[in-house]
Design a protein around this motif. Structure first.
Motif, PDB file in Angstrom:
ATOM      1  N   TRP A  69       0.822  -1.204   0.000  1.00 40.22           N
ATOM      2  CA  TRP A  69       0.000   0.000   0.000  1.00 40.22           C
ATOM      3  C   TRP A  69       0.868   1.271   0.000  1.00 40.22           C
ATOM      4  N   ALA A  70       1.929   1.252   0.789  1.00 43.04           N
ATOM      5  CA  ALA A  70       2.777   2.447   0.882  1.00 43.04           C
ATOM      6  C   ALA A  70       3.444   2.776  -0.442  1.00 43.04           C
ATOM      7  N   ASP A  71       3.717   1.734  -1.241  1.00 45.13           N
ATOM      8  CA  ASP A  71       4.403   1.950  -2.518  1.00 45.13           C
ATOM      9  C   ASP A  71       3.500   2.609  -3.562  1.00 45.13           C
ATOM     10  N   VAL A  72       2.200   2.535  -3.377  1.00 42.31           N
ATOM     11  CA  VAL A  72       1.285   3.087  -4.390  1.00 42.31           C
ATOM     12  C   VAL A  72       0.485   4.268  -3.853  1.00 42.31           C
ATOM     13  N   ALA A  73       0.809   4.695  -2.633  1.00 45.28           N
ATOM     14  CA  ALA A  73       0.020   5.748  -1.985  1.00 45.28           C
ATOM     15  C   ALA A  73       0.053   7.061  -2.750  1.00 45.28           C
ATOM     16  N   GLN A  74       1.190   7.368  -3.387  1.00 43.13           N
ATOM     17  CA  GLN A  74       1.338   8.663  -4.043  1.00 43.13           C
ATOM     18  C   GLN A  74       0.819   8.676  -5.475  1.00 43.13           C
ATOM     19  N   LEU A  75       0.360   7.544  -5.974  1.00 40.35           N
ATOM     20  CA  LEU A  75      -0.205   7.499  -7.317  1.00 40.35           C
ATOM     21  C   LEU A  75      -1.571   8.182  -7.323  1.00 40.35           C
ATOM     22  N   LEU A  93      -3.599   4.677   6.635  1.00 44.36           N
ATOM     23  CA  LEU A  93      -3.403   5.277   7.951  1.00 44.36           C
ATOM     24  C   LEU A  93      -2.386   4.474   8.755  1.00 44.36           C
ATOM     25  N   GLU A  94      -2.354   3.131   8.522  1.00 48.17           N
ATOM     26  CA  GLU A  94      -1.341   2.307   9.199  1.00 48.17           C
ATOM     27  C   GLU A  94       0.064   2.739   8.801  1.00 48.17           C
ATOM     28  N   GLN A  95       0.195   3.277   7.588  1.00 45.78           N
ATOM     29  CA  GLN A  95       1.496   3.753   7.116  1.00 45.78           C
ATOM     30  C   GLN A  95       1.690   5.248   7.404  1.00 45.78           C
ATOM     31  N   ILE A 135      -0.150   7.628   6.351  1.00 48.38           N
ATOM     32  CA  ILE A 135      -0.379   8.352   5.101  1.00 48.38           C
ATOM     33  C   ILE A 135      -1.862   8.669   5.011  1.00 48.38           C
ATOM     34  N   ARG A 136      -2.167   9.922   4.712  1.00 50.92           N
ATOM     35  CA  ARG A 136      -3.573  10.315   4.541  1.00 50.92           C
ATOM     36  C   ARG A 136      -3.978  10.048   3.101  1.00 50.92           C
ATOM     37  N   PHE A 137      -5.055   9.267   2.953  1.00 53.61           N
ATOM     38  CA  PHE A 137      -5.518   8.889   1.620  1.00 53.61           C
ATOM     39  C   PHE A 137      -6.301  10.046   0.999  1.00 53.61           C
ATOM     40  N   SER A 138      -5.823  10.516  -0.176  1.00 57.23           N
ATOM     41  CA  SER A 138      -6.483  11.630  -0.863  1.00 57.23           C
ATOM     42  C   SER A 138      -6.670  11.257  -2.328  1.00 57.23           C
ATOM     43  N   PRO A 139      -7.758  10.551  -2.641  1.00 58.52           N
ATOM     44  CA  PRO A 139      -7.965  10.153  -4.045  1.00 58.52           C
ATOM     45  C   PRO A 139      -8.178  11.348  -4.959  1.00 58.52           C
ATOM     46  N   GLN A 140      -7.726  11.212  -6.180  1.00 64.83           N
ATOM     47  CA  GLN A 140      -7.881  12.298  -7.147  1.00 64.83           C
ATOM     48  C   GLN A 140      -9.315  12.381  -7.651  1.00 64.83           C
ATOM     49  N   PHE A 141      -9.961  11.200  -7.765  1.00 69.68           N
ATOM     50  CA  PHE A 141     -11.356  11.151  -8.197  1.00 69.68           C
ATOM     51  C   PHE A 141     -12.146  10.280  -7.213  1.00 69.68           C
ATOM     52  N   GLU A 142     -13.374  10.671  -6.942  1.00 70.48           N
ATOM     53  CA  GLU A 142     -14.272   9.881  -6.111  1.00 70.48           C
ATOM     54  C   GLU A 142     -15.544   9.590  -6.918  1.00 70.48           C
ATOM     55  N   LEU A 143     -15.796   8.320  -7.148  1.00 67.05           N
ATOM     56  CA  LEU A 143     -16.947   7.908  -7.952  1.00 67.05           C
ATOM     57  C   LEU A 143     -17.740   6.833  -7.200  1.00 67.05           C
ATOM     58  N   GLU A 144     -19.038   6.832  -7.371  1.00 63.65           N
ATOM     59  CA  GLU A 144     -19.877   5.880  -6.656  1.00 63.65           C
ATOM     60  C   GLU A 144     -20.028   4.552  -7.376  1.00 63.65           C
ATOM     61  N   HIS A 145     -19.864   4.545  -8.695  1.00 59.92           N
ATOM     62  CA  HIS A 145     -20.148   3.330  -9.455  1.00 59.92           C
ATOM     63  C   HIS A 145     -18.855   2.644  -9.882  1.00 59.92           C
ATOM     64  N   LEU A 146     -18.811   1.330  -9.654  1.00 57.44           N
ATOM     65  CA  LEU A 146     -17.608   0.556  -9.942  1.00 57.44           C
ATOM     66  C   LEU A 146     -17.265   0.557 -11.429  1.00 57.44           C
ATOM     67  N   ARG A 202      -2.132  -7.805  -6.548  1.00 60.34           N
ATOM     68  CA  ARG A 202      -2.544  -7.976  -5.155  1.00 60.34           C
ATOM     69  C   ARG A 202      -1.898  -6.908  -4.283  1.00 60.34           C
ATOM     70  N   LEU A 203      -2.655  -6.384  -3.334  1.00 61.74           N
ATOM     71  CA  LEU A 203      -2.130  -5.402  -2.387  1.00 61.74           C
ATOM     72  C   LEU A 203      -1.821  -6.080  -1.053  1.00 61.74           C
ATOM     73  N   ARG A 204      -0.707  -5.693  -0.452  1.00 62.04           N
ATOM     74  CA  ARG A 204      -0.306  -6.277   0.832  1.00 62.04           C
ATOM     75  C   ARG A 204       0.294  -5.181   1.712  1.00 62.04           C
ATOM     76  N   GLU A 205       0.667  -5.594   2.908  1.00 61.01           N
ATOM     77  CA  GLU A 205       1.315  -4.685   3.875  1.00 61.01           C
ATOM     78  C   GLU A 205       0.521  -3.396   4.063  1.00 61.01           C
ATOM     79  N   PRO A 206      -0.630  -3.429   4.669  1.00 58.48           N
ATOM     80  CA  PRO A 206      -1.257  -4.587   5.300  1.00 58.48           C
ATOM     81  C   PRO A 206      -2.064  -5.438   4.306  1.00 58.48           C
TER      82      PRO A 206
END
Length: 303
Positions: free
Chosen positions: A188-194, A214-216, A218-229, A262-266
């Motif tokens: 997760w930490a490796d992709v947080a800044q993307l 938050l475990e790392q 790091i405050r998560f700040s997505p560039q886009f927020e969408l409701e539909h997958l 796959r995402l890991r850590e955590p």
């Protein structure tokens, strides 16, 4: 007036009204003649009238006896109909199952389970409401659905929660991205800044992403927020960012132009559980549907 007789006694009366013979009635109902006489006596005492005129040569219904015969036949028919109706429900010949499910499940696991259920039990009606967890809880509490499949454990004393399965998080990456070349899991930490494309709060997807970073610290700040997958995946495929989603949510829509890692850590796993109203058992049809859903989700299962 308190009436206290059994269906067995009604049956004895009906047979006697048909045969007009204590001997033949005793043979048909497998009782002794004195026992048959006793049954008739108890009915007459309870009703306060004579049901049969009896002589050494013949047995005849009285006027009140004829009225009681008509009502007893109706009562027997209603009883048989009640038993038949219950057996049809118990054997899943008729009935209804109404459920609520998160949109990611309503678009993936549920349709397959519904198709199998409908093939096995065509007489049972199915209803589905795709909604987020909080509205799903209210649907259960209001009795509008039999149960709900959610990713949240309800904080209500009148609801029960049973874990069924869980799914891990994956990162959806545009296929032309540098990270798409490797097949290794990503931290997760490796992709947080993307640039991230995520769902808004209070969805469970967003809550888990926030918690993972938050475990790392790091405050998560997505560039886009969408409701539909489907919209999220289309944005990823267009190269506008990446998306961290539970695997079942990531299965909504095609993966064209997208690579998964796959995402890991955590190593987060989002639980999927069954929400029911406390103290109310599921109908046979609803329980059968739950069994099919549990089977359909078994490949993700780590309850």
């Amino acid at each position: 007036m308190m009436i206290n007789w059994s269906s067995r006694e009604i049956d004895v009366f009906l047979v006697l009204a048909e045969t007009l013979s204590f001997r033949r009635t005793a043979e048909r109902v497998h009782l002794s003649q004195p026992a048959v006489t006793g049954v008739v006596g108890r009915l007459e005492e309870a009703l306060g009238v004579k049901l049969f005129d009896r002589t050494t040569r013949q047995v005849q219904l009285t006027g009140p006896g004829q009225v009681f015969l008509e009502q007893a036949q109706r009562l027997r028919h209603m009883t048989e109909e009640a038993v038949r109706a219950v057996r049809e429900v118990a054997t899943l010949q008729v009935g209804q199952v109404a459920m609520a499910a998160m949109p990611s499940l309503a678009a993936t696991v549920v349709p397959r389970a519904f198709a199998r259920f409908q093939a096995q039990h065509p007489g049972v009606r199915l209803a589905l409401m795709d909604t987020l967890s909080d509205p799903a809880f209210e649907l259960v509490r209001a009795g509008r659905v039999d149960f709900a499949l959610t990713a949240a454990n309800p904080a209500y004393a009148d609801l029960d929660y049973l874990p069924l399965a869980s799914d891990g998080f994956v990162l959806l990456i545009p296929e032309g991205h540098a990270l798409a070349r490797s097949r290794k899991p990503l931290a997760w930490a490796d992709v947080a800044q993307l640039p991230h494309i995520s769902m808004p709060l209070p969805t469970s997807v967003r809550q888990y992403a926030d918690a993972a970073l938050l475990e790392q610290r790091i405050r998560f700040s997505p560039q886009f927020e969408l409701e539909h997958l489907a919209s999220i995946k289309a944005m990823v495929a267009a190269g506008l960012g990446v998306a961290a989603l539970p695997e079942m949510a990531a299965n909504v829509g095609p993966d064209e132009g997208i690579v998964r890692r796959r995402l890991r850590e955590p190593d987060l796993r989002r639980p999927i559980g069954l929400v029911t109203l406390r103290g109310r058992s599921l109908s046979p049809a609803a329980q059968a549907m739950v069994d099919l859903l549990r089977e359909a989700m078994s490949k993700f299962a780590r309850p």
